[in-house]
Design an enzyme around this catalytic site. Structure first.
Site, mmCIF file in Angstrom:
data_model
loop_
_atom_site.group_PDB
_atom_site.id
_atom_site.type_symbol
_atom_site.label_atom_id
_atom_site.label_comp_id
_atom_site.label_asym_id
_atom_site.label_seq_id
_atom_site.Cartn_x
_atom_site.Cartn_y
_atom_site.Cartn_z
ATOM 1 N NE ARG A 123 19.952 42.687 17.649
ATOM 2 C CZ ARG A 123 19.097 41.742 18.009
ATOM 3 N NH1 ARG A 123 17.835 42.045 18.248
ATOM 4 N NH2 ARG A 123 19.494 40.502 18.131
ATOM 5 C CE LYS A 145 33.549 61.613 21.275
ATOM 6 N NZ LYS A 145 34.869 62.030 21.776
ATOM 7 C CD GLU A 187 35.583 70.239 29.834
ATOM 8 O OE1 GLU A 187 35.973 70.583 28.703
ATOM 9 O OE2 GLU A 187 36.077 69.279 30.473
ATOM 10 C CE LYS A 229 30.806 67.859 22.891
ATOM 11 N NZ LYS A 229 30.924 66.972 24.037
ATOM 12 C CD GLU A 239 36.976 62.848 18.829
ATOM 13 O OE1 GLU A 239 36.061 62.333 19.495
ATOM 14 O OE2 GLU A 239 38.023 63.265 19.298
ATOM 15 N NE ARG A 243 32.552 64.961 19.156
ATOM 16 C CZ ARG A 243 31.447 64.297 19.425
ATOM 17 N NH1 ARG A 243 30.730 63.769 18.456
ATOM 18 N NH2 ARG A 243 31.023 64.149 20.660
ATOM 19 C CG ASN A 247 40.422 66.162 22.283
ATOM 20 O OD1 ASN A 247 39.528 65.930 23.099
ATOM 21 N ND2 ASN A 247 40.684 65.378 21.263
ATOM 22 C CG HIS A 250 40.597 67.848 27.222
ATOM 23 N ND1 HIS A 250 40.209 69.167 27.186
ATOM 24 C CD2 HIS A 250 39.631 67.195 27.931
ATOM 25 C CE1 HIS A 250 39.058 69.304 27.828
ATOM 26 N NE2 HIS A 250 38.679 68.129 28.295
ATOM 27 C CG HIS A 254 43.160 63.404 29.065
ATOM 28 N ND1 HIS A 254 42.843 63.414 27.727
ATOM 29 C CD2 HIS A 254 41.981 63.573 29.719
ATOM 30 C CE1 HIS A 254 41.548 63.585 27.571
ATOM 31 N NE2 HIS A 254 40.993 63.679 28.762
ATOM 32 C CG HIS A 267 38.072 66.702 33.401
ATOM 33 N ND1 HIS A 267 39.010 65.980 32.689
ATOM 34 C CD2 HIS A 267 37.338 67.375 32.473
ATOM 35 C CE1 HIS A 267 38.836 66.202 31.388
ATOM 36 N NE2 HIS A 267 37.833 67.048 31.236
HETATM 37 N N1 LIG Z 1 30.040 61.836 26.576
HETATM 38 C C1 LIG Z 1 30.868 62.854 26.450
HETATM 39 O O1 LIG Z 1 30.989 63.458 25.386
HETATM 40 C C2 LIG Z 1 31.653 63.290 27.656
HETATM 41 C C3 LIG Z 1 32.324 64.521 27.633
HETATM 42 C C4 LIG Z 1 32.992 64.928 28.780
HETATM 43 C C5 LIG Z 1 32.997 64.121 29.912
HETATM 44 N N2 LIG Z 1 32.354 62.933 29.898
HETATM 45 C C6 LIG Z 1 32.325 62.062 31.087
HETATM 46 O O2 LIG Z 1 31.622 62.732 32.130
HETATM 47 C C7 LIG Z 1 32.034 62.175 33.383
HETATM 48 C C8 LIG Z 1 32.175 63.279 34.402
HETATM 49 O O3 LIG Z 1 30.930 63.897 34.568
HETATM 50 P P1 LIG Z 1 30.639 64.919 35.777
HETATM 51 O O4 LIG Z 1 31.764 65.857 35.887
HETATM 52 O O5 LIG Z 1 29.275 65.443 35.555
HETATM 53 O O6 LIG Z 1 30.748 64.001 37.064
HETATM 54 P P2 LIG Z 1 29.687 63.034 37.785
HETATM 55 O O7 LIG Z 1 28.680 62.552 36.848
HETATM 56 O O8 LIG Z 1 30.477 62.043 38.519
HETATM 57 O O9 LIG Z 1 28.983 64.009 38.842
HETATM 58 C C9 LIG Z 1 29.735 64.568 39.873
HETATM 59 C C10 LIG Z 1 29.062 64.414 41.236
HETATM 60 O O10 LIG Z 1 28.013 65.374 41.349
HETATM 61 C C11 LIG Z 1 26.836 64.769 41.844
HETATM 62 N N3 LIG Z 1 25.718 65.554 41.331
HETATM 63 C C12 LIG Z 1 25.229 65.534 40.082
HETATM 64 N N4 LIG Z 1 24.307 66.482 39.927
HETATM 65 C C13 LIG Z 1 24.198 67.123 41.112
HETATM 66 C C14 LIG Z 1 23.420 68.215 41.573
HETATM 67 N N5 LIG Z 1 22.612 68.887 40.747
HETATM 68 N N6 LIG Z 1 23.547 68.594 42.862
HETATM 69 C C15 LIG Z 1 24.431 67.960 43.690
HETATM 70 N N7 LIG Z 1 25.200 66.935 43.314
HETATM 71 C C16 LIG Z 1 25.092 66.525 42.018
HETATM 72 C C17 LIG Z 1 26.915 63.351 41.360
HETATM 73 O O11 LIG Z 1 26.152 62.512 42.158
HETATM 74 C C18 LIG Z 1 28.408 63.058 41.466
HETATM 75 O O12 LIG Z 1 28.726 62.617 42.749
HETATM 76 C C19 LIG Z 1 33.320 61.406 33.115
HETATM 77 O O13 LIG Z 1 33.050 60.034 33.182
HETATM 78 C C20 LIG Z 1 33.675 61.781 31.682
HETATM 79 O O14 LIG Z 1 34.351 60.740 30.995
HETATM 80 C C21 LIG Z 1 31.681 62.510 28.798
HETATM 81 ZN ZN LIG Z 2 36.967 67.763 29.481
#
Ligand SMILES: NC(=O)c1ccc[n+]([C@@H]2O[C@H](COP(=O)([O-])OP(=O)(O)OC[C@H]3O[C@@H](n4cnc5c(N)ncnc54)[C@H](O)[C@@H]3O)[C@@H](O)[C@H]2O)c1
Ligand SMILES: [Zn+2]
Length: 362
Positions: A123, A145, A187, A229, A239, A243, A247, A250, A254, A267
């Site tokens: 929990r 999030k 971003e 942020k 949100e 917030r 977007n 976006h 998207h 992205h």
């Molecule tokens: N929670 C939120 O508010 C929020 C906001 C924006 C995006 N997201 C989510 O984030 C995700 C995308 O995240 P991302 O872009 O970080 O992609 P990711 O987490 O897939 O990482 C990208 C790649 O980089 C590699 N990697 C990570 N750190 C590294 C490093 N220091 N050196 C070498 N390789 C490294 C990872 O293994 C992976 O293969 C999506 O699922 C998206 O929905 C969430």
């Molecule tokens: Zn984004």
């Protein structure tokens, strides 16, 4: 090192940004009053090829913690209910309990998945985020999030679970593939566009140092981004309103991702295109000075974020409309009032949108 305080009622926490912080994790979590028993979730590559996990584990063990390391495969597919279930079971088997804490070491995928597990296992247990991608350091690790995807759509199952601490080690970004790094810069540009004209100027002036990933340049822009942020999230944690300005770029972004087939464009490239469409719409409505839209385009080009090819405007439009139907029936756009300022506005005139989509592709 820069420290930013996130002030959410009863759940305030710090975001630390600086070089070489991962090897100090044990010392940095001291005083958080989290249990001795910890689970660290990461990808195999961050254990083997890059060695970040061992820095963290050694430092935590030196600080007297018992640590279980669990890895999940890289890729968006890992953000699933099945993977969350595997993780929960593994963490229970290795002996975590209600007093334990979970640490996420990786990008947004690891952060969202681990945060979701931390929010629900027993929990809810304490969560610490150690973001290692630029996107995670400036965006996904801020705001609380968490969640996973369903085959029916992204991020459909999740909850808010604020971390107890975020540690963004800028040296970890040195090993990030160039395209991932640039994707995160979209971003950064977005945050500058919505709230900080001075940050935008810094990005223009320091583009070389940023692209060379100089630690001091990175520390400065990442801290500024987290501050932007954080301010938005503090004003609207769940949100309900403001917030939504996060977007910017976006709605169309998207659609570009969906219409191109996920994984084809990054992205960041999709969002860059989306920001240009939003800027073009804003110029058409007389909201944004044309010179500001030009500066946006020039900066995105400098960061190599403009996709070489984009889906046809007509196809994009169908995706945008579909998205609107799924949401609330009104196509709400975040438009720009010039660099550093945005506003939410309905876009009911499809001709406007179509012209903007065509204009940006030309
Ligand atoms: N929670 C939120 O508010 C929020 C906001 C924006 C995006 N997201 C989510 O984030 C995700 C995308 O995240 P991302 O872009 O970080 O992609 P990711 O987490 O897939 O990482 C990208 C790649 O980089 C590699 N990697 C990570 N750190 C590294 C490093 N220091 N050196 C070498 N390789 C490294 C990872 O293994 C992976 O293969 C999506 O699922 C998206 O929905 C969430
Ligand atoms: Zn984004």
């Amino acid at each position: 090192m820069k420290t930013l305080r996130v002030n959410l009622q009863g759940r305030a926490y710090d975001i630390l940004v600086g070089p070489d912080l991962l090897r100090r994790t044990g010392e940095l979590i001291r005083g958080l009053d989290i249990g001795r028993r910890l689970g660290l979730v990461t990808h195999p590559a961050l254990v083997e090829a890059h060695g970040y996990a061992s820095l963290v584990v050694s430092s935590l063990r030196e600080a007297g913690h018992e640590v279980s390391l669990v890895t999940v495969p890289p890729g968006e597919e890992s953000k699933s209910l099945a993977q969350a279930a595997c993780l929960c079971r593994e963490l229970v088997r290795v002996g975590l309990d209600r007093g334990s804490a979970l640490l996420a070491l990786g990008g947004g995928v690891i952060g969202d998945l681990t945060g979701f597990v931390a929010a629900t296992l027993f929990r809810g247990i304490a969560f610490v985020n150690l973001p290692t991608t630029l996107l995670a350091q400036v965006d996904s690790s801020v705001g609380g999030k968490t969640g996973v995807n369903l085959p029916e759509g992204k991020n459909l199952v999740g909850t808010f679970h604020q971390p107890r601490l975020v540690v963004a080690d800028v040296l970890a970004l040195r090993t990030l593939p160039a395209r991932e790094f640039r994707s995160g810069l979209a971003e950064v540009v977005k945050h500058a566009m919505i709230a900080d004209a001075e940050l935008f100027r810094t990005l223009e002036e320091d583009a070389d140092q940023i692209l060379a990933r100089e630690p001091s340049a990175l520390q400065a822009i990442i801290a500024r981004n987290c501050a932007i942020k954080t301010k938005v999230v503090e004003a609207d944690e769940r949100e309900a309103g403001v917030r939504a300005i996060l977007n910017f770029g976006h709605t169309v972004g998207h659609a570009v991702e969906a219409a191109s087939g996920y994984g084809r464009v990054t992205h960041g490239e999709a969002v860059a295109f989306g920001m240009l469409v939003a800027a073009s719409l804003s110029v058409r409505r007389g909201l944004c000075p044309p010179a500001d839209a030009k500066r946006l385009e020039a900066l995105l080009r400098r960061f190599e974020l403009l996709p070489a090819a984009c889906p046809e405007p007509e196809l994009l439009e169908t995706y945008i409309i579909r998205d609107k139907k799924v949401r609330d029936g009104v196509l709400q756009f975040v438009l720009t009032l010039g660099i550093g300022n945005v506003t939410l506005a309905p876009v009911s005139d499809r001709k406007d949108l179509r012209e903007a989509l065509h204009g940006v592709q030309a």
